[in-house]
Design an enzyme around this catalytic site. Structure first.
Site, PDB file in Angstrom:
ATOM      1  N   LYS A 151       5.886 -32.659 -13.745  1.00  7.15           N
ATOM      2  CA  LYS A 151       6.596 -32.847 -12.479  1.00  7.15           C
ATOM      3  C   LYS A 151       7.356 -34.170 -12.542  1.00  7.15           C
ATOM      4  CE  LYS A 151       5.179 -31.787  -7.767  1.00  7.15           C
ATOM      5  NZ  LYS A 151       4.082 -31.993  -6.825  1.00  7.15           N
TER       6      LYS A 151
HETATM    7  C1  E4P Z   1       4.565 -30.317  -3.761  1.00  7.08           C
HETATM    8  O1  E4P Z   1       4.661 -30.260  -4.947  1.00  7.08           O
HETATM    9  C2  E4P Z   1       4.153 -31.523  -3.025  1.00  7.08           C
HETATM   10  O2  E4P Z   1       3.070 -32.073  -3.703  1.00  7.08           O
HETATM   11  C3  E4P Z   1       3.688 -31.208  -1.648  1.00  7.08           C
HETATM   12  O3  E4P Z   1       4.027 -29.900  -1.259  1.00  7.08           O
HETATM   13  C4  E4P Z   1       4.004 -32.263  -0.646  1.00  7.08           C
HETATM   14  O4  E4P Z   1       3.470 -31.857   0.572  1.00  7.08           O
HETATM   15  P1  E4P Z   1       3.289 -32.849   1.822  1.00  7.08           P
HETATM   16  O5  E4P Z   1       4.657 -33.167   2.325  1.00  7.08           O
HETATM   17  O6  E4P Z   1       2.503 -32.056   2.812  1.00  7.08           O
HETATM   18  O7  E4P Z   1       2.572 -34.047   1.278  1.00  7.08           O
END
Ligand code: E4P
Length: 219
Positions: free
Chosen positions: A83
């Site tokens: 990522k």
């Molecule tokens: C996705 O890859 C992110 O880690 C995640 O969906 C972020 O979510 P949040 O905005 O609820 O922290």
């Protein structure tokens, strides 16, 4: 639409995986920080549990260090997807790592043009953060719709991974928008199974069945 769980908690992943409808996992440094134990060992356990793509995020922001981290993470398990944040250095790193066959999830996407750039660089998954856009008073799902449209119009290979989903309506709208993947916390995943009429209907069916059995035995 594939269902990914947005967590680094192995117990949550095991529970969801046991239901047979979990396709993958996304983690981020904030989620990882909540868990105890060795990070890489935890990642391996997650990969072996989910048997599908598991996103693990780099924690540096320079090209060289992101590439180095990405290569190391990719070696941890065949299911690892690296990522990388949607920043200029990140895009360069996506290009390099994807050219080496490493799968990339480009994270922190807040505009469709950012998504297009990440797709051009070779990212496999593009993560628009729906809930965080909603938090600013804008409609985050518009971004998912725009990105799906761009992918289809230009016949790009990247998949839209609707992220930061906060409730079942987000999951529904992401699916209707044509998102290839939705990633959600375990609480949202659990909510998606529920409907009060299902519980009421099932209770009535079982009660009627019991009554009919009792009548049969008496008659
Ligand atoms: C996705 O890859 C992110 O880690 C995640 O969906 C972020 O979510 P949040 O905005 O609820 O922290």
């Amino acid at each position: 639409m594939k269902f990914f769980l947005d967590t680094a908690n192995l117990q949550e992943i095991q529970e969801a995986a046991s239901l047979g409808v979990l396709d993958g996992v996304t983690t981020n440094p904030s989620l990882v920080a909540r868990e105890k134990g060795d990070y890489l060992e935890n990642l391996i356990r997650i990969c072996e549990t989910v048997k599908g793509p598991v996103s693990a995020e780099v924690v540096t922001t320079e090209y060289d260090s992101m590439v180095e981290e990405g290569r190391k993470l990719a070696k941890v398990h065949k299911h690892i997807v690296v990522k990388i944040p949607m920043i200029r250095e990140g895009v360069k790193a996506i290009k390099t790592l994807s050219s080496e066959g490493i799968k990339i999830n480009c994270t922190l996407i807040f505009s469709a043009v950012q998504g297009l750039i990440a797709a051009k660089a070779g990212a496999t998954y593009l993560s628009p953060f729906v809930g965080r856009i909603d938090d600013t008073g804008h409609d985050g799902m518009v971004l998912v719709r725009d990105m799906v449209q761009i992918i289809e119009l230009h016949d790009l290979e990247a998949q839209v991974l609707a992220a930061s989903l906060r409730h079942p309506m987000h999951v529904l709208e992401a699916a209707l928008a044509g998102a290839h993947v939705g990633t959600m916390p375990k609480s949202v995943f659990d909510q998606c199974f529920k409907h009060p009429l299902t519980d009421i209907g099932l209770a009535r069916f079982l009660e009627d069945y019991k009554k009919s059995q009792a009548q049969g035995a008496a008659g």
